[in-house]
Design a protein around this motif. Structure first.
Motif, PDB file in Angstrom:
ATOM      1  N   LEU A   1     -13.998  -7.832  -7.051  1.00  0.00           N
ATOM      2  CA  LEU A   1     -13.217  -7.225  -8.134  1.00  0.00           C
ATOM      3  C   LEU A   1     -11.862  -7.918  -8.235  1.00  0.00           C
ATOM      4  O   LEU A   1     -11.121  -7.964  -7.258  1.00  0.00           O
ATOM      5  CB  LEU A   1     -13.035  -5.738  -7.816  1.00  0.00           C
ATOM      6  N   CYS A   2     -11.563  -8.474  -9.412  1.00  0.00           N
ATOM      7  CA  CYS A   2     -10.283  -9.176  -9.578  1.00  0.00           C
ATOM      8  C   CYS A   2      -9.262  -8.311 -10.297  1.00  0.00           C
ATOM      9  O   CYS A   2      -9.594  -7.605 -11.260  1.00  0.00           O
ATOM     10  CB  CYS A   2     -10.480 -10.462 -10.376  1.00  0.00           C
ATOM     11  N   PHE A   3      -8.028  -8.426  -9.849  1.00  0.00           N
ATOM     12  CA  PHE A   3      -6.907  -7.814 -10.554  1.00  0.00           C
ATOM     13  C   PHE A   3      -6.321  -8.848 -11.508  1.00  0.00           C
ATOM     14  O   PHE A   3      -6.152 -10.012 -11.129  1.00  0.00           O
ATOM     15  CB  PHE A   3      -5.822  -7.375  -9.569  1.00  0.00           C
ATOM     16  N   VAL A   4      -5.991  -8.378 -12.719  1.00  0.00           N
ATOM     17  CA  VAL A   4      -5.349  -9.242 -13.713  1.00  0.00           C
ATOM     18  C   VAL A   4      -3.851  -9.246 -13.389  1.00  0.00           C
ATOM     19  O   VAL A   4      -3.167  -8.246 -13.585  1.00  0.00           O
ATOM     20  CB  VAL A   4      -5.633  -8.709 -15.139  1.00  0.00           C
ATOM     21  N   ARG A   5      -3.376 -10.376 -12.829  1.00  0.00           N
ATOM     22  CA  ARG A   5      -2.032 -10.352 -12.219  1.00  0.00           C
ATOM     23  C   ARG A   5      -0.937 -10.082 -13.231  1.00  0.00           C
ATOM     24  O   ARG A   5       0.068  -9.465 -12.895  1.00  0.00           O
ATOM     25  CB  ARG A   5      -1.783 -11.627 -11.412  1.00  0.00           C
ATOM     26  N   ASP A   6      -1.127 -10.506 -14.485  1.00  0.00           N
ATOM     27  CA  ASP A   6      -0.056 -10.273 -15.470  1.00  0.00           C
ATOM     28  C   ASP A   6       0.009  -8.810 -15.915  1.00  0.00           C
ATOM     29  O   ASP A   6       0.939  -8.427 -16.629  1.00  0.00           O
ATOM     30  CB  ASP A   6      -0.139 -11.243 -16.659  1.00  0.00           C
ATOM     31  N   LEU A   7      -0.935  -7.970 -15.511  1.00  0.00           N
ATOM     32  CA  LEU A   7      -0.803  -6.519 -15.772  1.00  0.00           C
ATOM     33  C   LEU A   7      -0.027  -5.815 -14.653  1.00  0.00           C
ATOM     34  O   LEU A   7       0.263  -4.621 -14.749  1.00  0.00           O
ATOM     35  CB  LEU A   7      -2.182  -5.874 -15.948  1.00  0.00           C
ATOM     36  N   GLY A   8       0.285  -6.555 -13.591  1.00  0.00           N
ATOM     37  CA  GLY A   8       1.201  -6.037 -12.570  1.00  0.00           C
ATOM     38  C   GLY A   8       0.549  -5.272 -11.438  1.00  0.00           C
ATOM     39  O   GLY A   8      -0.622  -4.876 -11.514  1.00  0.00           O
TER      40      GLY A   8
ATOM     41  N   ILE B   1     -17.689  -6.412  -2.535  1.00  0.00           N
ATOM     42  CA  ILE B   1     -17.353  -6.782  -1.155  1.00  0.00           C
ATOM     43  C   ILE B   1     -15.905  -7.213  -0.982  1.00  0.00           C
ATOM     44  O   ILE B   1     -15.464  -7.426   0.146  1.00  0.00           O
ATOM     45  CB  ILE B   1     -18.269  -7.908  -0.626  1.00  0.00           C
ATOM     46  N   GLY B   2     -15.192  -7.374  -2.096  1.00  0.00           N
ATOM     47  CA  GLY B   2     -13.828  -7.874  -1.936  1.00  0.00           C
ATOM     48  C   GLY B   2     -13.012  -7.744  -3.196  1.00  0.00           C
ATOM     49  O   GLY B   2     -13.502  -7.291  -4.241  1.00  0.00           O
ATOM     50  N   VAL B   3     -11.736  -8.132  -3.056  1.00  0.00           N
ATOM     51  CA  VAL B   3     -10.828  -8.152  -4.210  1.00  0.00           C
ATOM     52  C   VAL B   3     -10.230  -9.549  -4.363  1.00  0.00           C
ATOM     53  O   VAL B   3     -10.084 -10.294  -3.388  1.00  0.00           O
ATOM     54  CB  VAL B   3      -9.686  -7.111  -4.076  1.00  0.00           C
ATOM     55  N   GLY B   4      -9.883  -9.865  -5.612  1.00  0.00           N
ATOM     56  CA  GLY B   4      -9.243 -11.134  -5.941  1.00  0.00           C
ATOM     57  C   GLY B   4      -8.119 -10.918  -6.930  1.00  0.00           C
ATOM     58  O   GLY B   4      -7.886  -9.791  -7.397  1.00  0.00           O
ATOM     59  N   LEU B   5      -7.423 -12.002  -7.232  1.00  0.00           N
ATOM     60  CA  LEU B   5      -6.262 -11.946  -8.127  1.00  0.00           C
ATOM     61  C   LEU B   5      -6.400 -13.113  -9.100  1.00  0.00           C
ATOM     62  O   LEU B   5      -6.466 -14.262  -8.651  1.00  0.00           O
ATOM     63  CB  LEU B   5      -4.994 -12.092  -7.274  1.00  0.00           C
ATOM     64  N   ASP B   6      -6.473 -12.807 -10.415  1.00  0.00           N
ATOM     65  CA  ASP B   6      -6.661 -13.912 -11.371  1.00  0.00           C
ATOM     66  C   ASP B   6      -5.766 -13.754 -12.582  1.00  0.00           C
ATOM     67  O   ASP B   6      -4.818 -12.987 -12.557  1.00  0.00           O
ATOM     68  CB  ASP B   6      -8.154 -14.059 -11.743  1.00  0.00           C
TER      69      ASP B   6
ATOM     70  N   ALA C   1      -3.021 -15.159 -15.607  1.00  0.00           N
ATOM     71  CA  ALA C   1      -1.830 -16.026 -15.671  1.00  0.00           C
ATOM     72  C   ALA C   1      -1.136 -16.103 -14.310  1.00  0.00           C
ATOM     73  O   ALA C   1      -0.777 -15.075 -13.740  1.00  0.00           O
ATOM     74  CB  ALA C   1      -0.879 -15.488 -16.719  1.00  0.00           C
ATOM     75  N   GLU C   2      -0.936 -17.315 -13.807  1.00  0.00           N
ATOM     76  CA  GLU C   2      -0.391 -17.450 -12.454  1.00  0.00           C
ATOM     77  C   GLU C   2       1.136 -17.609 -12.429  1.00  0.00           C
ATOM     78  O   GLU C   2       1.823 -16.827 -11.758  1.00  0.00           O
ATOM     79  CB  GLU C   2      -1.049 -18.643 -11.736  1.00  0.00           C
ATOM     80  N   VAL C   3       1.644 -18.608 -13.149  1.00  0.00           N
ATOM     81  CA  VAL C   3       3.075 -18.908 -13.042  1.00  0.00           C
ATOM     82  C   VAL C   3       3.890 -17.730 -13.594  1.00  0.00           C
ATOM     83  O   VAL C   3       3.614 -17.226 -14.680  1.00  0.00           O
ATOM     84  CB  VAL C   3       3.408 -20.220 -13.785  1.00  0.00           C
ATOM     85  N   GLY C   4       4.853 -17.258 -12.809  1.00  0.00           N
ATOM     86  CA  GLY C   4       5.640 -16.077 -13.197  1.00  0.00           C
ATOM     87  C   GLY C   4       5.072 -14.788 -12.628  1.00  0.00           C
ATOM     88  O   GLY C   4       5.692 -13.729 -12.723  1.00  0.00           O
ATOM     89  N   PHE C   5       3.854 -14.871 -12.050  1.00  0.00           N
ATOM     90  CA  PHE C   5       3.213 -13.684 -11.453  1.00  0.00           C
ATOM     91  C   PHE C   5       2.767 -14.015 -10.029  1.00  0.00           C
ATOM     92  O   PHE C   5       1.576 -14.127  -9.742  1.00  0.00           O
ATOM     93  CB  PHE C   5       2.033 -13.227 -12.327  1.00  0.00           C
ATOM     94  N   PRO C   6       3.736 -14.171  -9.120  1.00  0.00           N
ATOM     95  CA  PRO C   6       3.416 -14.593  -7.743  1.00  0.00           C
ATOM     96  C   PRO C   6       2.661 -13.504  -6.979  1.00  0.00           C
ATOM     97  O   PRO C   6       2.643 -12.339  -7.392  1.00  0.00           O
ATOM     98  CB  PRO C   6       4.792 -14.859  -7.128  1.00  0.00           C
ATOM     99  N   PRO C   7       2.044 -13.878  -5.864  1.00  0.00           N
ATOM    100  CA  PRO C   7       1.210 -12.921  -5.117  1.00  0.00           C
ATOM    101  C   PRO C   7       1.968 -11.759  -4.462  1.00  0.00           C
ATOM    102  O   PRO C   7       1.437 -10.645  -4.393  1.00  0.00           O
ATOM    103  CB  PRO C   7       0.568 -13.799  -4.029  1.00  0.00           C
ATOM    104  N   ALA C   8       3.192 -12.006  -3.966  1.00  0.00           N
ATOM    105  CA  ALA C   8       3.851 -11.027  -3.079  1.00  0.00           C
ATOM    106  C   ALA C   8       3.877  -9.583  -3.608  1.00  0.00           C
ATOM    107  O   ALA C   8       3.632  -8.648  -2.834  1.00  0.00           O
ATOM    108  CB  ALA C   8       5.262 -11.507  -2.732  1.00  0.00           C
ATOM    109  N   PRO C   9       4.168  -9.343  -4.892  1.00  0.00           N
ATOM    110  CA  PRO C   9       4.225  -7.945  -5.352  1.00  0.00           C
ATOM    111  C   PRO C   9       2.904  -7.168  -5.198  1.00  0.00           C
ATOM    112  O   PRO C   9       2.905  -5.941  -5.326  1.00  0.00           O
ATOM    113  CB  PRO C   9       4.612  -8.081  -6.834  1.00  0.00           C
ATOM    114  N   PHE C  10       1.805  -7.868  -4.920  1.00  0.00           N
ATOM    115  CA  PHE C  10       0.507  -7.198  -4.782  1.00  0.00           C
ATOM    116  C   PHE C  10       0.211  -6.812  -3.327  1.00  0.00           C
ATOM    117  O   PHE C  10      -0.915  -6.440  -2.994  1.00  0.00           O
ATOM    118  CB  PHE C  10      -0.605  -8.082  -5.365  1.00  0.00           C
ATOM    119  N   LYS C  11       1.260  -6.875  -2.481  1.00  0.00           N
ATOM    120  CA  LYS C  11       1.088  -6.606  -1.041  1.00  0.00           C
ATOM    121  C   LYS C  11       0.403  -5.255  -0.780  1.00  0.00           C
ATOM    122  O   LYS C  11      -0.562  -5.168  -0.025  1.00  0.00           O
ATOM    123  CB  LYS C  11       2.467  -6.628  -0.376  1.00  0.00           C
ATOM    124  N   ASP C  12       0.907  -4.189  -1.417  1.00  0.00           N
ATOM    125  CA  ASP C  12       0.378  -2.848  -1.117  1.00  0.00           C
ATOM    126  C   ASP C  12      -1.101  -2.723  -1.496  1.00  0.00           C
ATOM    127  O   ASP C  12      -1.887  -2.116  -0.763  1.00  0.00           O
ATOM    128  CB  ASP C  12       1.179  -1.766  -1.862  1.00  0.00           C
TER     129      ASP C  12
END
Ligand code: HPA
Ligand code: ZN
Length: 314
Positions: free
Chosen positions: A125-132, A151-156, A158-169
């Motif tokens: 299951l992927c999270f749309v990173r630009d939705l926050g 079995i897992g989660v992903g992050l997809d 728009a990348e630039v401007g939406f870095p991974p760190a805020p998705f820590k929780d």
């Protein structure tokens, strides 16, 4: 055909123009055009965002569990003909929820197609990173009643401007639920995106990761820790992350001892399936059968299959 695992494939990115038009008709969804040549002519992109705009515009044709079943079956049939024995498939539930498709219809359609296939296949299951990150957390909580279907989660997206760190929780919750964790990083984003995905999200695989090659310290770490990288050569050219295939960093990744494998990403949009990627790597980059054998072995090693399954495929 070389047996392989495909670990970076967005099921929505397998929506071929013919199926797009067929589903639009079946569901009474208006398209700007039903002309296949005109539709194909739009499949030319300046960057990731210009692709995502078209990809999201096309998705409202997917409405029922039958639609998701048909989409997934068509991918599995085509992938199997190209040598795929194992597929770990991304999907973007947030997009379909926004189009008023219930989560149960998405899961039912996709997972019944997985069950009907000879390919060993699982869902990520992927999270749309630009939705926050808040929207990602809400999505994971909504999906937890279906925990046994992915079995897992992903992050997809728009990348630039939406870095991974805020998705820590949200990644911490996924880990607590025993889910695997992957993330797109280093497709358009710089090496810091890859580092954050590893250090803050604790991902087990990096999707793309090509820009990691700009940072020798990071390359050494990826080699030492044997972090899998799901590289998508035709995608990188289609989205202009790399000017031409002959300049792709994949051979250098293998020379550096990285655990890289080949994937098709969004094959309906980027010019082909996994076997088409291998054919292009052979003709345009002169990659050898020996390199392909390494890439295939890496793909199984990088998969979340059991040790017994991996031994049987290799
Ligand atoms: N990159 C990022 N996000 C995506 C892609 C991609 O290639 N395909 C679908 N979502
Ligand atoms: Zn992708």
């Amino acid at each position: 055909m070389l047996p392989t695992a495909e670990l970076h494939i967005h099921i929505e990115g397998t929506l071929e123009p013919e199926m797009l038009v067929g589903l639009a008709r079946r569901n009474g969804v208006a398209l700007p055009t039903s002309d296949l040549d005109e539709l194909r002519a739009k499949y030319s992109f300046a960057d990731l965002q210009s692709f995502l705009d078209l990809y999201y515009d096309n998705l409202p044709v997917l409405r029922t569990s039958q639609d998701f079943y048909d989409l997934t079956s068509a991918y599995l049939d085509r992938a199997g003909r190209g040598g795929v024995r194992r597929a770990e498939i991304f999907f973007d539930p947030q997009v379909h929820l926004r189009n008023d498709v219930p989560l149960a219809a998405i899961f039912d359609g996709i997972t019944s197609a997985l069950g009907d296939s000879d390919i060993s296949a699982e869902l990520i299951l992927c999270f749309v990173r630009d939705l926050g990150p808040d929207a990602a957390m809400e999505t994971l909580r909504m999906a937890l009643p279906f925990r046994d279907r992915f079995i897992g989660v992903g992050l997809d997206s728009a990348e630039v401007g939406f870095p991974p760190a805020p998705f820590k929780d949200v990644y911490e919750l996924a880990a607590a639920e025993g889910l695997h964790r992957v993330a797109h990083a280093g497709e358009e984003g710089d090496p810091e995106y890859v580092r954050q995905a590893l250090d803050v999200l604790g991902v087990e695989r990096i999707d793309h990761g090509i820009r990691a090659m700009e940072d020798p310290e990071l390359v050494a770490r990826l080699r030492d820790e044997q972090v899998p990288l799901t590289v998508c050569p035709l995608s990188n050219v289609a989205l202009r992350a790399i000017d031409r295939l002959s300049e792709h960093v994949l051979p250098k990744m293998l020379d550096e001892g990285l655990l890289a494998c080949v994937n098709s990403d969004d094959p309906a949009y980027f010019g082909g399936y996994l076997d088409d990627n291998f054919a292009a790597l052979r003709s345009e980059l002169g990659m050898t059968e020996q390199q392909f054998a390494t890439l295939a072995r890496n793909s199984f090693d990088a998969s979340f299959a059991t040790a017994g399954q991996k031994a049987a495929w290799k």
